[in-house]
Design a protein around this motif. Structure first.
Motif, short mmCIF file in Angstrom:
data_model
loop_
_atom_site.label_atom_id
_atom_site.label_comp_id
_atom_site.label_asym_id
_atom_site.label_seq_id
_atom_site.Cartn_x
_atom_site.Cartn_y
_atom_site.Cartn_z
N ASN A 31 0.71 -1.27 0.26
CA ASN A 31 0.02 -0.02 -0.09
C ASN A 31 0.76 1.21 0.06
O ASN A 31 0.21 2.27 -0.15
CB ASN A 31 -0.91 0.15 1.22
N TYR A 32 2.25 1.18 -0.11
CA TYR A 32 3.16 2.05 0.18
C TYR A 32 3.99 2.37 -1.06
O TYR A 32 4.34 1.26 -1.77
CB TYR A 32 3.79 2.23 1.46
N ALA A 33 4.33 3.67 -1.23
CA ALA A 33 5.56 4.07 -2.27
C ALA A 33 6.68 3.82 -1.38
O ALA A 33 6.51 3.87 -0.23
CB ALA A 33 5.42 5.34 -2.84
N VAL A 34 7.62 3.29 -1.95
CA VAL A 34 8.93 2.92 -1.29
C VAL A 34 10.17 3.67 -1.92
O VAL A 34 10.05 3.74 -3.05
CB VAL A 34 9.34 1.42 -1.26
N GLY A 35 10.88 4.39 -1.06
CA GLY A 35 12.27 5.17 -1.68
C GLY A 35 13.29 4.52 -0.89
O GLY A 35 13.32 3.99 0.08
N ARG A 45 20.66 13.88 4.55
CA ARG A 45 20.09 12.61 3.66
C ARG A 45 19.42 12.99 2.39
O ARG A 45 18.89 14.01 2.31
CB ARG A 45 18.87 12.05 4.48
N GLU A 46 19.45 12.40 1.26
CA GLU A 46 19.00 12.55 0.19
C GLU A 46 18.32 11.52 -0.40
O GLU A 46 18.68 10.33 -0.03
CB GLU A 46 20.05 12.98 -0.96
N ILE A 47 17.49 11.81 -1.26
CA ILE A 47 16.50 10.76 -1.99
C ILE A 47 17.52 10.04 -3.09
O ILE A 47 18.14 11.07 -3.98
CB ILE A 47 15.22 11.08 -2.73
N VAL A 48 17.42 8.79 -3.34
CA VAL A 48 18.30 8.38 -4.64
C VAL A 48 17.25 7.78 -5.54
O VAL A 48 17.51 8.13 -6.99
CB VAL A 48 18.76 6.99 -4.01
N THR A 49 16.07 7.13 -5.12
CA THR A 49 15.23 6.50 -6.13
C THR A 49 14.04 6.28 -5.37
O THR A 49 13.98 6.18 -4.12
CB THR A 49 15.83 5.21 -6.68
N ALA A 50 12.85 6.08 -6.26
CA ALA A 50 11.49 5.69 -5.39
C ALA A 50 10.73 5.01 -6.27
O ALA A 50 10.88 5.14 -7.54
CB ALA A 50 10.72 7.02 -5.18
N ILE A 51 9.81 4.14 -6.04
CA ILE A 51 8.97 3.46 -6.90
C ILE A 51 7.47 3.58 -6.16
O ILE A 51 7.18 3.49 -4.89
CB ILE A 51 9.47 1.85 -7.00
N ALA A 97 12.64 3.46 2.80
CA ALA A 97 11.41 3.97 3.63
C ALA A 97 10.11 3.68 2.81
O ALA A 97 10.11 3.83 1.75
CB ALA A 97 11.70 5.56 3.94
N ALA A 98 9.23 3.80 3.54
CA ALA A 98 7.77 3.68 2.71
C ALA A 98 6.81 4.71 3.24
O ALA A 98 6.75 5.40 4.39
CB ALA A 98 7.19 2.26 3.48
N ALA A 109 8.35 10.12 5.09
CA ALA A 109 7.87 8.73 4.97
C ALA A 109 7.30 8.40 6.55
O ALA A 109 7.66 8.86 7.39
CB ALA A 109 9.02 7.78 4.79
N ASN A 110 6.55 7.30 6.31
CA ASN A 110 6.07 7.01 7.20
C ASN A 110 6.50 6.02 8.22
O ASN A 110 6.71 5.94 9.28
CB ASN A 110 4.51 6.17 7.07
N TYR A 111 7.58 5.27 7.46
CA TYR A 111 8.30 4.07 8.03
C TYR A 111 9.86 4.22 7.44
O TYR A 111 9.88 4.48 6.14
CB TYR A 111 7.78 2.96 7.83
N TRP A 112 10.71 4.07 8.29
CA TRP A 112 12.25 4.17 8.01
C TRP A 112 12.88 2.69 8.38
O TRP A 112 12.45 2.49 9.49
CB TRP A 112 13.04 5.26 8.68
N GLY A 113 13.81 2.36 7.53
CA GLY A 113 14.78 1.26 8.06
C GLY A 113 15.75 1.80 8.69
O GLY A 113 16.11 2.98 8.72
N LYS A 114 16.68 0.94 9.13
CA LYS A 114 18.22 1.42 10.00
C LYS A 114 18.99 1.68 9.13
O LYS A 114 20.26 2.30 9.73
CB LYS A 114 18.26 0.50 11.05
N GLY A 115 19.04 1.26 8.10
CA GLY A 115 20.12 1.61 6.98
C GLY A 115 21.17 0.20 6.73
O GLY A 115 21.40 -0.47 7.87
#
Length: 122
Positions: A31-35, A45-51, A97-98, A109-115
């Protein structure tokens, strides 16, 4: 609550390739876009790509166009980042991130990973 876990980072020589994975804990991931985002030491922090949700729309930062490819497999709750022709300037911690499509492209984003750390040696 969606938990995101990145994997696949490591040390690679310039010109090499890596594939990052972002695994989600919930089926609602679809249900989420992901970047994918990155943060290098001393930089923002910068965006690299998103889907988009279905994978039909993608966005790439100019710095990675033609080298990186984002894809998603909603059946596996996973998004991938294939990184080719890596350069030393790609060295950073990479986060997935989603969220909403608009929000993700605005680095919200609503949710982030730890990297996961990607290091490209020259």
């Amino acid at each position: 609550q969606v938990q995101l876990v990145e994997s696949g980072g490591g040390l690679v020589q310039a010109g090499g390739s890596l594939r990052l994975s972002c695994a989600a804990s919930e089926r609602t991931f679809s249900n989420y876009a992901v970047g994918w985002f990155r943060q290098a030491p001393g930089k923002e922090r910068e965006i690299v790509t998103a889907i988009s949700l279905s994978g039909g729309n993608t966005y790439y930062a100019d710095s990675v166009k033609g080298r990186f490819t984002i894809s998603r497999d909603n059946a596996k709750n996973t998004v991938y980042l294939q990184m080719n022709s890596l350069k030393p300037e790609d060295t950073a911690v990479y986060y997935c991130a989603a969220g909403s499509w608009v929000g993700i492209k605005a680095t919200r984003a609503n949710y982030w990973g730890k990297g996961t750390l990607v290091t490209v040696s020259s």
